[in-house]
Design an enzyme around this catalytic site. Structure first.
Site, PDB file in Angstrom:
ATOM      1  N   CYS A  46       1.925 -57.163 114.026  1.00 49.91           N
ATOM      2  CA  CYS A  46       0.963 -57.997 113.294  1.00 49.91           C
ATOM      3  C   CYS A  46       0.469 -57.319 112.024  1.00 49.91           C
ATOM      4  O   CYS A  46      -0.044 -56.195 112.081  1.00 49.91           O
ATOM      5  CB  CYS A  46      -0.218 -58.300 114.207  1.00 49.91           C
ATOM      6  N   TYR A 177       2.535 -66.969 105.602  1.00 45.34           N
ATOM      7  CA  TYR A 177       2.398 -67.775 106.814  1.00 45.34           C
ATOM      8  C   TYR A 177       2.338 -69.264 106.482  1.00 45.34           C
ATOM      9  O   TYR A 177       2.917 -70.098 107.197  1.00 45.34           O
ATOM     10  CB  TYR A 177       1.137 -67.360 107.581  1.00 45.34           C
TER      11      TYR A 177
END
Length: 333
Positions: A46, A177
């Site tokens: 992440c 994203y």
């Protein structure tokens, strides 16, 4: 993994950071700075969690804040501790990060995200507010910084750092994203356009200076790095951010290599975790769950030439020592 998008616009909808208590030197939120009390939970896959890993390393907080690493592959209960013996975090004694969320708020039904800081004695989540976590590591935990730790959020540069961070978040960190998770063409193209326009602007800024703000590494560099280091491995192909690879943008590629080769950066990067997470968890994008063999990542260790520009990574400070044995990544052993 179900990706939430707006049905009208097709835009990706990011869950807010619901738990925003701060751990401070004066304990004003009820959570005082105290070495050994808190556990930082991350996934090495992440980018948001990777910020906290880098800052913790650079400041030497490893012995003050312990580390839990989640499996890069999530199931329907989100982040899990299947990398640990018996599938339990050895300090918190839990199998899933969601258990700490529900100890903090029993009826919580939102997203389970990393980084997360958990209070070890109570087992309760304290915060998942990733932008503030790293700033507080820099400003509230100063008593426990290592000798020679850099000032990653220097007061004289904070306005400029904050301004750059806002732009980088909107048009780089979040935009990859938004491009990858878009469910409509227009939403994808908007994120794609913003991403590359900002990368071009950052490239121009960095063509004449080694770091984003001032002459040393700051929070701004760390926040940009965690997206750049994932760019060719996942964002270029998996998220369709494919105008250029990072390796085809000379200034940003040299800048990213400069940071990667700086102690405290490369020793927090695990390309195996990164690739397996994105390609195996995002089944709406990659239903076969096949992880690509490429790209060739060996170029990260090649000379970058950025030393010729003004600036020293740590200023008057020093590089961090090698990470503690418990923190060593399998990819860098």
């Amino acid at each position: 993994m179900t990706i939430p998008t707006d049905p009208e616009t097709g835009e990706f909808v990011r869950s807010p950071n619901h738990f925003a208590a701060r751990i401070t030197a004066d304990g004003r939120d009820g959570w005082p700075v105290e070495p050994g009390r808190y556990r930082l939970v991350v996934s090495r896959a992440c980018p948001w969690a990777s910020r906290a890993l880098v800052v913790r390393r650079l400041l030497g907080l490893e012995h003050a804040i312990s580390l839990a690493v989640a499996d890069p592959i999530q199931d329907e209960r989100s982040w899990r501790f299947t990398l640990d013996p018996d599938g339990r975090d050895p300090v918190l004694g839990i199998r899933f990060l969601s258990e700490a969320y529900h100890k903090a708020e029993s009826r919580y039904d939102g997203g389970i995200s990393v980084p997360a800081v958990v209070d070890v004695p109570s087992g309760k989540l304290v915060t998942n507010d990733y932008p503030q976590i790293t700033l507080d590591f820099s400003t509230e935990w100063t008593k426990y910084h290592r000798d020679g730790a850099p000032d990653l959020y220097p007061e004289r540069h904070r306005d400029e750092i904050d301004e750059i961070n806002r732009a980088v978040y909107k048009d780089v960190n979040a935009a990859v994203y938004e491009a990858g998770f878009a469910s409509k063409q227009s939403a994808y193209e908007d994120a794609y356009s913003r991403l590359f326009a900002r990368l071009d602007q950052l490239s121009g800024r960095l063509s004449g200076q080694r770091f984003l703000v001032g002459d040393t590494i700051t929070e701004a560099d760390i926040r940009l790095f965690t997206t750049l280091v994932r760019f060719d491995a996942v964002y270029h192909g998996h998220f369709k951010c494919n105008r250029n690879k990072l390796t085809e943008m000379p200034v940003l590629w040299a800048y990213a290599r400069d940071l990667f080769q700086t102690p405290g950066f490369h020793d927090t990067v695990d390309f195996d975790h990164i690739k397996r997470h994105y390609y195996q968890v995002h089944t709406q994008i990659n239903p076969t769950r096949i992880v690509p063999v490429g790209p060739d990542l060996s170029g990260w260790t090649t000379p970058h030439g950025r030393e010729e520009l003004r600036g020293r990574p740590f200023g008057d400070g020093t590089p961090p020592p090698p990470p503690p044995a418990d923190d060593v990544l399998s990819a860098t052993e």
